[in-house]
Design a protein around this motif. Structure first.
Motif, PDB file in Angstrom:
ATOM      1  N   ALA A   1      43.591  40.989  38.471  1.00  0.00           N
ATOM      2  CA  ALA A   1      42.331  40.892  37.608  1.00  0.00           C
ATOM      3  C   ALA A   1      41.285  40.026  38.030  1.00  0.00           C
ATOM      4  CB  ALA A   1      42.910  40.370  36.144  1.00  0.00           C
ATOM      5  N   LYS A   2      41.636  39.712  39.371  1.00  0.00           N
ATOM      6  CA  LYS A   2      40.875  38.662  40.381  1.00  0.00           C
ATOM      7  C   LYS A   2      40.562  37.443  39.637  1.00  0.00           C
ATOM      8  CE  LYS A   2      38.796  42.788  42.592  1.00  0.00           C
ATOM      9  NZ  LYS A   2      37.498  43.534  42.914  1.00  0.00           N
ATOM     10  N   GLU A   3      41.498  36.948  39.098  1.00  0.00           N
ATOM     11  CA  GLU A   3      41.451  35.561  38.404  1.00  0.00           C
ATOM     12  C   GLU A   3      41.546  34.465  39.472  1.00  0.00           C
ATOM     13  OE1 GLU A   3      43.272  33.968  35.116  1.00  0.00           O
ATOM     14  OE2 GLU A   3      43.814  36.088  34.200  1.00  0.00           O
ATOM     15  N   PRO A   4      40.986  33.216  39.528  1.00  0.00           N
ATOM     16  CA  PRO A   4      41.096  32.120  40.605  1.00  0.00           C
ATOM     17  C   PRO A   4      42.350  32.111  41.200  1.00  0.00           C
ATOM     18  CG  PRO A   4      39.722  31.570  38.897  1.00  0.00           C
ATOM     19  CD  PRO A   4      40.521  32.645  38.222  1.00  0.00           C
ATOM     20  N   LEU A   5      42.258  31.707  42.331  1.00  0.00           N
ATOM     21  CA  LEU A   5      43.764  31.445  43.340  1.00  0.00           C
ATOM     22  C   LEU A   5      44.248  30.548  42.707  1.00  0.00           C
ATOM     23  CD1 LEU A   5      45.212  31.869  45.964  1.00  0.00           C
ATOM     24  CD2 LEU A   5      43.919  30.180  46.917  1.00  0.00           C
TER      25      LEU A   5
ATOM     26  N   LEU B   1      18.573  40.984  46.334  1.00  0.00           N
ATOM     27  CA  LEU B   1      18.453  40.411  44.674  1.00  0.00           C
ATOM     28  C   LEU B   1      19.728  41.099  44.164  1.00  0.00           C
ATOM     29  CD1 LEU B   1      16.702  39.287  42.831  1.00  0.00           C
ATOM     30  CD2 LEU B   1      15.828  41.668  42.349  1.00  0.00           C
ATOM     31  N   THR B   2      20.347  40.107  43.748  1.00  0.00           N
ATOM     32  CA  THR B   2      21.889  40.460  43.226  1.00  0.00           C
ATOM     33  C   THR B   2      21.913  40.343  41.754  1.00  0.00           C
ATOM     34  OG1 THR B   2      22.655  39.902  45.362  1.00  0.00           O
ATOM     35  CG2 THR B   2      24.256  40.062  43.503  1.00  0.00           C
ATOM     36  N   CYS B   3      22.717  41.248  41.227  1.00  0.00           N
ATOM     37  CA  CYS B   3      22.990  40.646  39.575  1.00  0.00           C
ATOM     38  C   CYS B   3      24.592  40.969  39.505  1.00  0.00           C
ATOM     39  CB  CYS B   3      22.224  41.486  38.686  1.00  0.00           C
ATOM     40  SG  CYS B   3      22.677  43.363  38.556  1.00  0.00           S
ATOM     41  N   ILE B   4      25.190  40.656  38.204  1.00  0.00           N
ATOM     42  CA  ILE B   4      26.469  41.053  37.940  1.00  0.00           C
ATOM     43  C   ILE B   4      26.447  41.425  36.525  1.00  0.00           C
ATOM     44  CG2 ILE B   4      28.550  39.815  37.328  1.00  0.00           C
ATOM     45  CD1 ILE B   4      28.490  37.946  39.544  1.00  0.00           C
ATOM     46  N   ARG B   5      26.958  42.766  36.594  1.00  0.00           N
ATOM     47  CA  ARG B   5      27.184  43.435  35.228  1.00  0.00           C
ATOM     48  C   ARG B   5      28.558  42.779  34.555  1.00  0.00           C
ATOM     49  NH1 ARG B   5      26.266  49.045  37.621  1.00  0.00           N
ATOM     50  NH2 ARG B   5      24.017  49.530  37.301  1.00  0.00           N
ATOM     51  N   TYR B   6      28.286  42.320  33.146  1.00  0.00           N
ATOM     52  CA  TYR B   6      29.209  41.741  32.489  1.00  0.00           C
ATOM     53  C   TYR B   6      29.659  42.602  31.389  1.00  0.00           C
ATOM     54  CZ  TYR B   6      31.832  38.024  29.934  1.00  0.00           C
ATOM     55  OH  TYR B   6      32.663  37.523  29.259  1.00  0.00           O
ATOM     56  N   PRO B   7      30.758  42.880  30.969  1.00  0.00           N
ATOM     57  CA  PRO B   7      32.098  41.927  31.415  1.00  0.00           C
ATOM     58  C   PRO B   7      32.791  42.589  32.566  1.00  0.00           C
ATOM     59  CG  PRO B   7      32.651  43.395  29.612  1.00  0.00           C
ATOM     60  CD  PRO B   7      31.154  43.533  29.741  1.00  0.00           C
ATOM     61  N   GLU B   8      32.270  43.746  33.048  1.00  0.00           N
ATOM     62  CA  GLU B   8      32.908  44.532  34.256  1.00  0.00           C
ATOM     63  C   GLU B   8      33.086  43.601  35.325  1.00  0.00           C
ATOM     64  OE1 GLU B   8      30.327  45.569  32.749  1.00  0.00           O
ATOM     65  OE2 GLU B   8      30.878  47.522  31.707  1.00  0.00           O
ATOM     66  N   MET B   9      32.105  42.537  35.734  1.00  0.00           N
ATOM     67  CA  MET B   9      31.953  41.604  36.841  1.00  0.00           C
ATOM     68  C   MET B   9      31.534  42.407  37.955  1.00  0.00           C
ATOM     69  SD  MET B   9      32.171  38.997  34.960  1.00  0.00           S
ATOM     70  CE  MET B   9      31.618  38.027  35.962  1.00  0.00           C
ATOM     71  N   GLU B  10      30.880  43.483  37.600  1.00  0.00           N
ATOM     72  CA  GLU B  10      30.456  44.297  39.029  1.00  0.00           C
ATOM     73  C   GLU B  10      29.256  43.699  39.653  1.00  0.00           C
ATOM     74  OE1 GLU B  10      29.034  48.853  39.821  1.00  0.00           O
ATOM     75  OE2 GLU B  10      29.675  48.226  37.802  1.00  0.00           O
TER      76      GLU B  10
END
Length: 525
Positions: free
Chosen positions: A499-503, A71-80
């Motif tokens: 910043a891990k933006e898209p390729l 079960l997965t979630c993403i913390r925003y805005p950290e994107m963790e």
């Protein structure tokens, strides 16, 4: 939507499909995330994977908890990403969960870089790349470039200082100092300019980091590439050995722990120059030097014999001796030309014959070091990248206070000593990595090359007054404009990657630097 139909129901259940079904009888969905170019972050599910899929600012967080996954979630805005493993399998899936990454997650779309490009960077808000430049860059990228996943930065071109006001010099440090003084810079750093080939080194600590962070699954754990995005070494064995030795140096000196990173990107110079310029030496420099010395020495010998004849008039003898002196001066210049380029050539039979001088610690995980002063870069690289291994060498530098004439004179003498003893010259930079006058970005670096080295660039006889006067009438405006654009694009690419933006967002900046390199500019600059 107020409408009901079989097509709408199918779209709501399965998304956009190809009309095909897979081996399990399920509709084949189109990978819309690979084509997404929006600014908004999208978090979605209903497409179960073993791990979170992060593609172009979209995040699929369905990791199959009901099927015994997580079960997965993403913390925003950290994107963790935060996950909890399922206690048990609640439902048996008719097929296994999909793998940890999509096959086309890292694909680039040619439509992103076709035609005229309009880009915005943090340092320069508006950069336009003409269509003819993008066409040229597409040719280079598609035929010669390394895997674009590795290409997170391309170094910018560099402008020389303006032509010297001194009679016997094409370039001199005083012009570089005056440029920065006029633009409000108080302190500069003068770095020795190594006569080699510019190279970017990207090194990951493990193969898993290369796969996870760069999306490179079978390309090793690092790369060394040129200013145009090509692999520096044709033989991967030499590249692998250099990367291994660099990793050993960084590990022994505690770099990975001190910077809390699993990868690093360095800006370097690799010597000798002949290592990458063999074709140029064989096709241009060598033939010019050989032809000049042989023909001119023959001319001097013939004129000497003619002038020494007993049966010629005195006036003709004077004329012949004057002509002999003229060709002797040309011969001396030709010999100096050969000596100039030979200084930077030696055989490379193994890695031990190379010398690598890092001068920018560009980036590591989550950090771009453009806010650090150049002295910090010099000292940090000296601490972590030099020492035990002889192939890695430090870059000599000198700090200069532009309000103190004695410090500028000291730096000028240092430059003279470097260039008289075979050095190419030096690079003068503002104390800070980036510098502005008001809201206007100024040159991040200005090169000042020595008198002997410039023979390679301008020809054996360039110091003769009739040539030097003409050559000094050079325009630097286009070169300086390109230098600023490429510098801002290179930093933008690094910042986006960190910043891990898209390729595609990283690649469009790198691609733009390569496109600008096709802009016609005086090659001597």
């Amino acid at each position: 939507m107020g409408r009901v139909s079989g097509k709408i129901r199918a779209f709501c259940l399965y998304g956009d499909t190809t009309g095909e079904t897979d081996d399990s009888g399920f509709p084949v969905r189109r990978n819309w995330a690979a084509d997404y170019r929006g600014e908004a972050t999208i978090v979605y599910g209903h497409t179960p994977w073993k791990e979170v899929q992060a593609v172009n600012r979209t995040y699929c967080v369905d990791t199959g908890c009901v099927f015994g996954g997580k079960l997965t979630c993403i913390r925003y805005p950290e994107m963790e990403v935060v996950s909890a493993v399922a206690h048990r399998q609640y439902y048996e899936r008719s097929r296994p969960l999909w793998g940890s990454e999509k096959e086309d997650a890292g694909l680039l779309d040619i439509r992103d870089v076709q035609g005229k490009l309009h880009l915005s960077t943090r340092l320069l808000p508006g950069i336009t790349i003409p269509e003819e430049n993008t066409a040229s860059a597409l040719e280079v990228m598609s035929r010669f470039a390394a895997d674009p996943h590795w290409l997170i930065y391309l170094p910018p071109t560099m402008s020389p200082c303006r032509s010297s006001s001194m009679e016997d010099y094409m370039e001199h440090p005083w012009e570089a100092f005056q440029y920065y003084q006029k633009n409000g810079v108080e302190r500069v750093i003068c770095e020795r300019k190594h006569m080699g080939s510019r190279a970017v080194i990207v090194l990951c600590r493990t193969d898993d980091t290369a796969k996870r962070r760069f999306g490179v699954g079978d390309g090793g754990r690092g790369i060394i590439y040129t200013r145009t995005g090509r692999r520096f070494f044709e033989e991967t064995g030499m590249e692998a050995e250099i990367l291994e030795r660099l990793d050993q140096m960084l590990t022994e000196n505690g770099f990975w722990e001190d910077f809390q990173t699993e990868w690093v990107c360095l800006d370097t110079e690799i010597m000798p120059w002949s290592g990458k310029a063999k074709a140029l030496l064989k096709s241009q420099y060598g033939p010019v030097g050989r032809a000049g010395r042989e023909s001119l020495s023959a001319a001097v010998e013939v004129l000497e014999l003619a002038a020494g004849s007993l049966d010629i008039e005195a006036s003709l003898e004077r004329e012949l001796r004057s002509l002999r002196q003229h060709f002797a001066e040309k011969l001396t210049a030709s010999e100096a030309y050969v000596k100039a380029y030979r200084r930077y050539c030696w055989n490379v039979d193994s890695t031990e014959d190379l010398r690598i001088a890092p001068f920018h610690l560009l980036a590591c995980e989550g950090r771009v070091f453009s806010r650090e002063k150049h002295v910090w870069h010099m000292e940090t690289l000296k601490r972590y990248c030099t020492g035990r291994d002889p192939i890695f060498i430090e870059t000599e530098y000198l700090e200069v206070d532009l309000s103190r004439r004695e410090e500028m004179e000291k730096a000028a003498r240092w430059w003279e000593s470097l260039t008289e003893n075979g050095g190419e010259g030096m690079v003068v930079k503002p104390e800070t990595f980036t510098a502005c006058k008001g809201d206007r970005l100024i040159q991040p670096a200005v090169k000042c090359r020595g008198r002997d080295y410039l023979r390679i660039i301008y020809g054996p006889e360039y110091l003769m007054p009739k040539h030097l006067i003409r050559l000094k009438q050079r325009s630097l405006s286009r070169k300086r404009s390109l230098a600023l654009k490429e510098f801002s694009l290179g930093l933008e690419a690094l910042e986006r990657f960190a910043a891990k933006e898209p390729l595609y967002r990283v690649h469009e900046c790198v691609f733009a630097v390569l496109a600008l390199e096709s802009e016609p500019v005086d090659a001597a600059l």
